[in-house]
Design a protein around this motif. Structure first.
Motif, PDB file in Angstrom:
ATOM      1  N   ALA A  33     -11.678  -8.231   6.710  1.00 55.46           N
ATOM      2  CA  ALA A  33     -12.029  -6.572   7.519  1.00 55.46           C
ATOM      3  C   ALA A  33     -10.955  -5.875   6.745  1.00 55.46           C
ATOM      4  CB  ALA A  33     -12.364  -7.769   8.444  1.00 55.46           C
ATOM      5  N   ILE A  34     -11.134  -5.066   6.815  1.00 55.28           N
ATOM      6  CA  ILE A  34      -9.549  -4.180   6.173  1.00 55.28           C
ATOM      7  C   ILE A  34      -9.500  -3.611   7.803  1.00 55.28           C
ATOM      8  CG2 ILE A  34      -8.848  -1.747   5.314  1.00 55.28           C
ATOM      9  CD1 ILE A  34      -8.793  -4.585   3.807  1.00 55.28           C
ATOM     10  N   SER A  35      -8.773  -3.659   8.582  1.00 56.35           N
ATOM     11  CA  SER A  35      -8.440  -3.349  10.022  1.00 56.35           C
ATOM     12  C   SER A  35      -7.389  -1.961  10.341  1.00 56.35           C
ATOM     13  CB  SER A  35      -8.714  -4.675  11.239  1.00 56.35           C
ATOM     14  OG  SER A  35      -7.599  -5.224  10.003  1.00 56.35           O
ATOM     15  N   LYS A  36      -6.657  -1.645   8.860  1.00 54.47           N
ATOM     16  CA  LYS A  36      -5.545  -0.628   9.134  1.00 54.47           C
ATOM     17  C   LYS A  36      -6.198   0.930  10.455  1.00 54.47           C
ATOM     18  CE  LYS A  36      -7.814   1.996   5.315  1.00 54.47           C
ATOM     19  NZ  LYS A  36      -7.767   1.845   3.670  1.00 54.47           N
ATOM     20  N   THR A  37      -5.430   0.995  11.317  1.00 54.75           N
ATOM     21  CA  THR A  37      -5.690   2.025  12.131  1.00 54.75           C
ATOM     22  C   THR A  37      -6.984   0.775  13.379  1.00 54.75           C
ATOM     23  OG1 THR A  37      -7.960   2.917  11.716  1.00 54.75           O
ATOM     24  CG2 THR A  37      -5.581   3.738  10.054  1.00 54.75           C
ATOM     25  N   PHE A  78      -1.708  -8.827   2.906  1.00 57.18           N
ATOM     26  CA  PHE A  78      -1.488  -7.308   3.472  1.00 57.18           C
ATOM     27  C   PHE A  78      -2.315  -6.752   1.824  1.00 57.18           C
ATOM     28  CE2 PHE A  78       1.721  -3.541   2.550  1.00 57.18           C
ATOM     29  CZ  PHE A  78       1.987  -3.626   3.181  1.00 57.18           C
ATOM     30  N   THR A  79      -2.510  -5.129   1.973  1.00 54.93           N
ATOM     31  CA  THR A  79      -3.579  -4.766   1.199  1.00 54.93           C
ATOM     32  C   THR A  79      -2.925  -3.254   0.478  1.00 54.93           C
ATOM     33  OG1 THR A  79      -5.126  -4.066   3.338  1.00 54.93           O
ATOM     34  CG2 THR A  79      -6.177  -5.895   1.731  1.00 54.93           C
ATOM     35  N   GLY A  80      -1.981  -3.180   1.765  1.00 55.86           N
ATOM     36  CA  GLY A  80      -1.232  -1.856   1.138  1.00 55.86           C
ATOM     37  C   GLY A  80      -0.670  -2.318   0.177  1.00 55.86           C
ATOM     38  N   LEU A 160      -6.977 -11.427  -9.255  1.00 58.32           N
ATOM     39  CA  LEU A 160      -6.998  -9.636  -9.493  1.00 58.32           C
ATOM     40  C   LEU A 160      -7.603  -8.745  -8.268  1.00 58.32           C
ATOM     41  CD1 LEU A 160      -7.543  -9.868 -13.109  1.00 58.32           C
ATOM     42  CD2 LEU A 160      -5.548 -10.181 -11.891  1.00 58.32           C
ATOM     43  N   MET A 161      -6.869  -7.648  -8.363  1.00 57.19           N
ATOM     44  CA  MET A 161      -7.705  -6.816  -6.799  1.00 57.19           C
ATOM     45  C   MET A 161      -7.461  -5.483  -7.672  1.00 57.19           C
ATOM     46  SD  MET A 161      -6.014  -4.510  -4.695  1.00 57.19           S
ATOM     47  CE  MET A 161      -5.422  -3.806  -3.319  1.00 57.19           C
ATOM     48  N   THR A 162      -8.536  -4.519  -7.334  1.00 60.41           N
ATOM     49  CA  THR A 162      -8.692  -3.094  -7.833  1.00 60.41           C
ATOM     50  C   THR A 162      -8.940  -2.270  -6.693  1.00 60.41           C
ATOM     51  OG1 THR A 162      -9.268  -1.673  -9.080  1.00 60.41           O
ATOM     52  CG2 THR A 162     -10.826  -3.285  -9.211  1.00 60.41           C
ATOM     53  N   LEU A 163      -8.563  -0.811  -6.801  1.00 55.14           N
ATOM     54  CA  LEU A 163      -9.324   0.259  -6.080  1.00 55.14           C
ATOM     55  C   LEU A 163      -9.297   1.478  -7.188  1.00 55.14           C
ATOM     56  CD1 LEU A 163      -8.734   0.834  -2.848  1.00 55.14           C
ATOM     57  CD2 LEU A 163      -6.567   1.789  -3.109  1.00 55.14           C
ATOM     58  N   PRO A 164     -10.544   1.626  -6.971  1.00 50.84           N
ATOM     59  CA  PRO A 164     -11.260   2.043  -7.518  1.00 50.84           C
ATOM     60  C   PRO A 164     -11.275   3.978  -6.906  1.00 50.84           C
ATOM     61  CG  PRO A 164     -13.062   0.011  -7.727  1.00 50.84           C
ATOM     62  CD  PRO A 164     -11.760   0.526  -7.338  1.00 50.84           C
ATOM     63  N   GLY A 200     -13.898  -4.059  -4.378  1.00 50.82           N
ATOM     64  CA  GLY A 200     -15.697  -3.840  -3.466  1.00 50.82           C
ATOM     65  C   GLY A 200     -15.285  -3.153  -2.560  1.00 50.82           C
ATOM     66  N   MET A 201     -15.688  -2.467  -1.535  1.00 52.69           N
ATOM     67  CA  MET A 201     -15.277  -1.607  -0.537  1.00 52.69           C
ATOM     68  C   MET A 201     -16.932  -0.900   0.109  1.00 52.69           C
ATOM     69  SD  MET A 201     -11.553  -0.177  -1.242  1.00 52.69           S
ATOM     70  CE  MET A 201     -12.463   1.550  -2.229  1.00 52.69           C
ATOM     71  N   SER A 202     -16.929  -0.518   1.409  1.00 48.08           N
ATOM     72  CA  SER A 202     -17.719  -0.307   1.319  1.00 48.08           C
ATOM     73  C   SER A 202     -18.874   0.585   1.097  1.00 48.08           C
ATOM     74  CB  SER A 202     -17.817   0.592   3.392  1.00 48.08           C
ATOM     75  OG  SER A 202     -16.613   0.269   3.700  1.00 48.08           O
ATOM     76  N   LEU A 216     -14.283  -9.285  -0.810  1.00 49.35           N
ATOM     77  CA  LEU A 216     -14.549  -8.165  -0.599  1.00 49.35           C
ATOM     78  C   LEU A 216     -14.092  -7.381   0.530  1.00 49.35           C
ATOM     79  CD1 LEU A 216     -18.861  -7.732  -0.250  1.00 49.35           C
ATOM     80  CD2 LEU A 216     -17.642  -7.150  -2.395  1.00 49.35           C
ATOM     81  N   ARG A 217     -13.077  -6.335   0.595  1.00 46.98           N
ATOM     82  CA  ARG A 217     -12.078  -5.509   1.429  1.00 46.98           C
ATOM     83  C   ARG A 217     -13.360  -4.430   2.617  1.00 46.98           C
ATOM     84  NH1 ARG A 217      -9.702  -4.706  -3.207  1.00 46.98           N
ATOM     85  NH2 ARG A 217      -9.649  -3.176  -2.969  1.00 46.98           N
ATOM     86  N   ILE A 218     -13.105  -4.670   2.872  1.00 46.84           N
ATOM     87  CA  ILE A 218     -14.296  -4.096   3.329  1.00 46.84           C
ATOM     88  C   ILE A 218     -14.021  -3.507   5.263  1.00 46.84           C
ATOM     89  CG2 ILE A 218     -16.817  -3.903   5.137  1.00 46.84           C
ATOM     90  CD1 ILE A 218     -16.611  -4.427   2.034  1.00 46.84           C
ATOM     91  N   ALA A 225     -15.698   5.487  10.944  1.00 48.30           N
ATOM     92  CA  ALA A 225     -14.973   5.568  10.046  1.00 48.30           C
ATOM     93  C   ALA A 225     -13.747   6.249  10.938  1.00 48.30           C
ATOM     94  CB  ALA A 225     -15.311   7.760  10.358  1.00 48.30           C
ATOM     95  N   ARG A 226     -13.052   6.003   9.990  1.00 49.86           N
ATOM     96  CA  ARG A 226     -10.779   5.935  10.711  1.00 49.86           C
ATOM     97  C   ARG A 226     -10.703   7.898  11.035  1.00 49.86           C
ATOM     98  NH1 ARG A 226     -11.263   2.515   6.294  1.00 49.86           N
ATOM     99  NH2 ARG A 226     -10.650   3.425   4.678  1.00 49.86           N
ATOM    100  N   GLY A 227     -10.439   7.578  12.222  1.00 51.76           N
ATOM    101  CA  GLY A 227      -9.763   9.325  12.672  1.00 51.76           C
ATOM    102  C   GLY A 227      -8.920   9.811  11.586  1.00 51.76           C
TER     103      GLY A 227
HETATM  104  C1  LIG Z   1      -9.238   1.655   3.253  1.00 49.12           C
HETATM  105  C2  LIG Z   1      -8.679   0.060   2.021  1.00 49.12           C
HETATM  106  C3  LIG Z   1      -9.992  -0.511   2.230  1.00 49.12           C
HETATM  107  C4  LIG Z   1     -11.522  -0.442   2.919  1.00 49.12           C
HETATM  108  O1  LIG Z   1     -12.013   0.740   2.359  1.00 49.12           O
HETATM  109  P1  LIG Z   1     -13.235   1.175   3.395  1.00 49.12           P
HETATM  110  O2  LIG Z   1     -14.018   2.334   1.998  1.00 49.12           O
HETATM  111  O3  LIG Z   1     -13.276   1.676   4.515  1.00 49.12           O
HETATM  112  O4  LIG Z   1     -15.005   0.184   3.499  1.00 49.12           O
HETATM  113  C5  LIG Z   1     -10.271  -1.480   1.170  1.00 49.12           C
HETATM  114  N1  LIG Z   1      -8.909  -2.119   0.625  1.00 49.12           N
HETATM  115  C6  LIG Z   1      -8.067  -0.951   0.708  1.00 49.12           C
HETATM  116  C7  LIG Z   1      -7.009  -1.237  -0.304  1.00 49.12           C
HETATM  117  C8  LIG Z   1      -7.870  -0.002   1.532  1.00 49.12           C
HETATM  118  O5  LIG Z   1      -6.726   1.012   1.360  1.00 49.12           O
END
Ligand SMILES: *Cc1c(COP(=O)(O)O)cnc(C)c1O
Length: 227
Positions: A33-37, A78-80, A160-164, A200-202, A216-218, A225-227
């Motif tokens: 669960a990606i809980s930023k903000t 930590f996902t940043g 491995l991780m990726t953020l397309p 994989g994200m939302s 999965l990072r959701i 939606a983040r504000g």
């Molecule tokens: C914000 C974020 C996500 C989650 O993205 P959503 O589209 O809100 O699911 C996943 N991974 C990383 C690295 C992010 O920064």
């Protein structure tokens, strides 16, 4: 406006049907669960629904939340992107780091991991084709980096991780995930015991599951939606 419970149930159902379509065991896919903000109280609610792994992108935001929720058995990821001046705190307060993309950062995390904690679990972030972000190593650099990180005592290299980039119309959602999966298979073929594909994200979790995602990072689909 649907409740957290409804969203959580809906995300679990999406994962289950994506697994069924791909002929995969749902137990082989972990939900992070990606809980930023998102305020700590909402994390507490998600925890009450059964969620145990949470991902934070910003250290300044994460540390007070971690402190506020110490009595819960949460695995903090930590996902940043990871800057050099943040490695000590990440090494001290997190169980996982997903944004490792160069050796210098990995060496600092390893050296700064407190001896009384198990090794920090890490994923190498790879900038596969079609990715807009500037973080992540080049695909050709991933295996040499993996070999070097595997030798660091304070780290446990998991995968491995990726953020397309956000999915554009007409783009093949599976292509970047496929590329990451091939890299993982190459690493395993040379004996590196990697077991994690963090992808994989939302918006694209189905494509990621189809390509073998194990984590999965959701964010948005769970918390709105983040504000
Ligand atoms: C914000 C974020 C996500 C989650 O993205 P959503 O589209 O809100 O699911 C996943 N991974 C990383 C690295 C992010 O920064």
């Amino acid at each position: 406006m649907s409740s957290l419970r409804e969203r959580y149930t809906a995300v679990r159902a999406r994962i289950a049907s994506a697994c069924q379509a791909a002929g995969r065991d749902p137990a082989s896919v972990q939900l992070l669960a990606i809980s930023k903000t998102v305020p700590a109280q909402r994390l507490r609610e998600a925890y009450a629904l059964g969620q145990r792994a949470f991902g934070e992108n910003y250290l300044q935001e994460a540390l007070p939340k971690i402190a506020a929720l110490t009595e819960l058995a949460i695995a903090w990821h930590f996902t940043g992107p990871i800057q050099s001046n943040k490695t000590a705190e990440i090494a001290r307060h997190f169980a996982w780091a997903h944004g490792v993309d160069r050796l210098k950062i990995a060496e600092r995390l390893s050296a700064q991991r407190p001896a009384e904690l198990p090794p920090l679990q890490v994923c190498i972030q790879v900038n596969v084709s079609g990715e807009a972000s500037k973080s992540g190593c080049a695909p050709a650099a991933a295996l040499p980096l993996a070999r070097a990180i595997a030798a660091l005592p304070g780290l446990h290299l998991r995968g491995l991780m990726t953020l397309p980039a956000p999915l554009a119309l007409g783009r093949d959602a599976r292509a970047p995930f496929h590329e990451l999966r091939l890299l993982l298979e190459q690493a395993r073929a040379e004996g590196l015991p990697l077991d994690t594909l963090s992808m994989g994200m939302s918006d694209d979790l189905e494509a990621a599951v189809a390509e073998g995602a194990s984590l999965l990072r959701i964010g948005t689909a769970l918390f709105g939606a983040r504000g």
